[in-house]
Design a protein around this motif. Structure first.
Motif, short mmCIF file in Angstrom:
data_model
loop_
_atom_site.label_atom_id
_atom_site.label_comp_id
_atom_site.label_asym_id
_atom_site.label_seq_id
_atom_site.Cartn_x
_atom_site.Cartn_y
_atom_site.Cartn_z
N SER A 138 37.62 36.25 40.95
CA SER A 138 38.46 37.43 41.17
C SER A 138 38.34 38.38 40.00
O SER A 138 37.62 38.13 39.03
N ARG A 147 39.08 33.74 36.83
CA ARG A 147 38.92 35.20 37.00
C ARG A 147 37.45 35.58 36.98
O ARG A 147 37.00 36.42 37.76
N SER A 206 44.35 37.67 37.62
CA SER A 206 45.09 36.46 37.94
C SER A 206 46.47 36.48 37.31
O SER A 206 46.73 37.22 36.36
N ASN A 229 43.52 37.56 42.88
CA ASN A 229 43.51 38.65 43.86
C ASN A 229 42.42 38.52 44.91
O ASN A 229 42.35 39.31 45.84
N GLY A 230 41.56 37.51 44.81
CA GLY A 230 40.61 37.23 45.87
C GLY A 230 39.61 38.33 46.12
O GLY A 230 39.08 38.45 47.22
#
Length: 212
Positions: free
Chosen positions: A28, A24, A31, A179-180
Motif C-alpha cells: 500500500s 506499506r 498504513s 489503504n490497499g
C-alpha cells in the motif's frame, strides 16, 4: 477509551513498526496501527499517504480506510451486544424475525447463526435461490440481504490489507489498516502475513509487560 500517558516502552513495538513499514512498501501507500489493552491505547503508529498522487494526504489518527471484510468483526460485536441487552434472544432465532424486508432472498430455515457463519446457503450476488440447505455447507460470498441491513453487511469485498486481532489472554486488540492501493505482489500469502502480524503484536505486548 483513554490514551494512556504512560505508553509502553517504544522499543517493545520497534519490530512491529518495522513490519508495518515493510507492509506499506509491499502492499500500500499508507498504513495505520493501533494496539489497545483494556481501556488504554498502548501503541499507535501511522505512515505513508492516502494515495500515490503528489500531495496526497498523509495518514494520521483521523484517516479513514475501506474496511472491507473487517466490518464483520464489528457486526459480530454488535450482535453479541444485542444479545447481552436482550434485543436478540438467540443466535438460533430465525433471521426473518429480525429483517423487515429481505426482498426476494429466501430466508426460510435460516438463522442468525447461519448468517454470521456463512452457512446460510444463499446464492452469491443476491440471486434468488440457494446453493445448499442452511447449515449443510459453507460459502464465503457477497450476498446482500435487503435494504433493512446496513450497506455492505455480510459482504466480502476482498481487500486484504486490513485486520482486527483480538487477544483475550492479554485483554488486548490490535487493528492494522492498509489503504490497499497496490495489488498484492506475486506469491503473497495473506494468512501467513496475518500470522506474522499477530506474532509481532504478541511479542510486543509481552515485552512491554516485562518492561512495565
Amino acid at each position: 477509551m483513554r490514551h494512556d500517558a504512560q505508553r509502553s516502552p517504544a522499543g517493545a513495538f520497534r519490530r512491529l513498526d518495522a513490519y508495518m513499514a515493510e507492509a506499506r512498501e509491499r502492499l500500500s501507500t499508507g498504513s495505520a496501527l493501533c494496539v489497545v489493552r483494556g481501556d488504554d491505547v498502548v501503541h499507535e503508529a501511522y505512515g505513508g499517504r492516502h494515495g500515490a498522487e503528489p500531495g496526497s494526504r498523509p495518514i494520521d489518527a483521523v484517516s479513514q480506510f475501506h474496511l472491507a471484510s473487517v466490518r464483520k468483526t464489528y457486526l459480530g460485536f454488535a450482535v453479541s451486544l444485542a444479545i447481552e441487552e436482550g434485543r436478540i434472544a438467540s443466535l438460533d432465532d430465525a433471521a426473518a424475525d429480525y429483517l423487515e424486508d429481505a426482498g426476494e432472498v429466501p430466508l426460510a430455515g435460516i438463522t442468525l447463526r447461519h448468517l454470521l457463519t456463512h452457512t446460510h446457503g444463499l446464492r452469491r450476488g443476491g440471486e434468488a435461490g440457494r446453493e445448499f440447505p442452511p447449515g449443510t455447507g459453507w460459502s464465503y460470498n457477497n450476498t446482500e440481504l435487503g435494504p433493512s441491513l446496513p450497506a455492505g453487511a455480510f459482504q466480502s469485498l476482498g481487500v486484504y490489507g486490513c485486520a482486527v486481532l483480538v487477544l483475550p489472554l492479554h485483554g488486548a486488540a490490535a487493528v492494522r489498516m492498509l489503504n490497499g492501493f497496490k495489488p498484492n505482489p506475486p506469491g503473497y500469502d495473506y494468512l501467513a502475513d496475518i500470522r506474522r502480524f499477530g506474532d509481532l503484536v504478541l511479542e510486543a505486548l509481552e515485552c512491554a509487560s516485562m518492561k512495565g
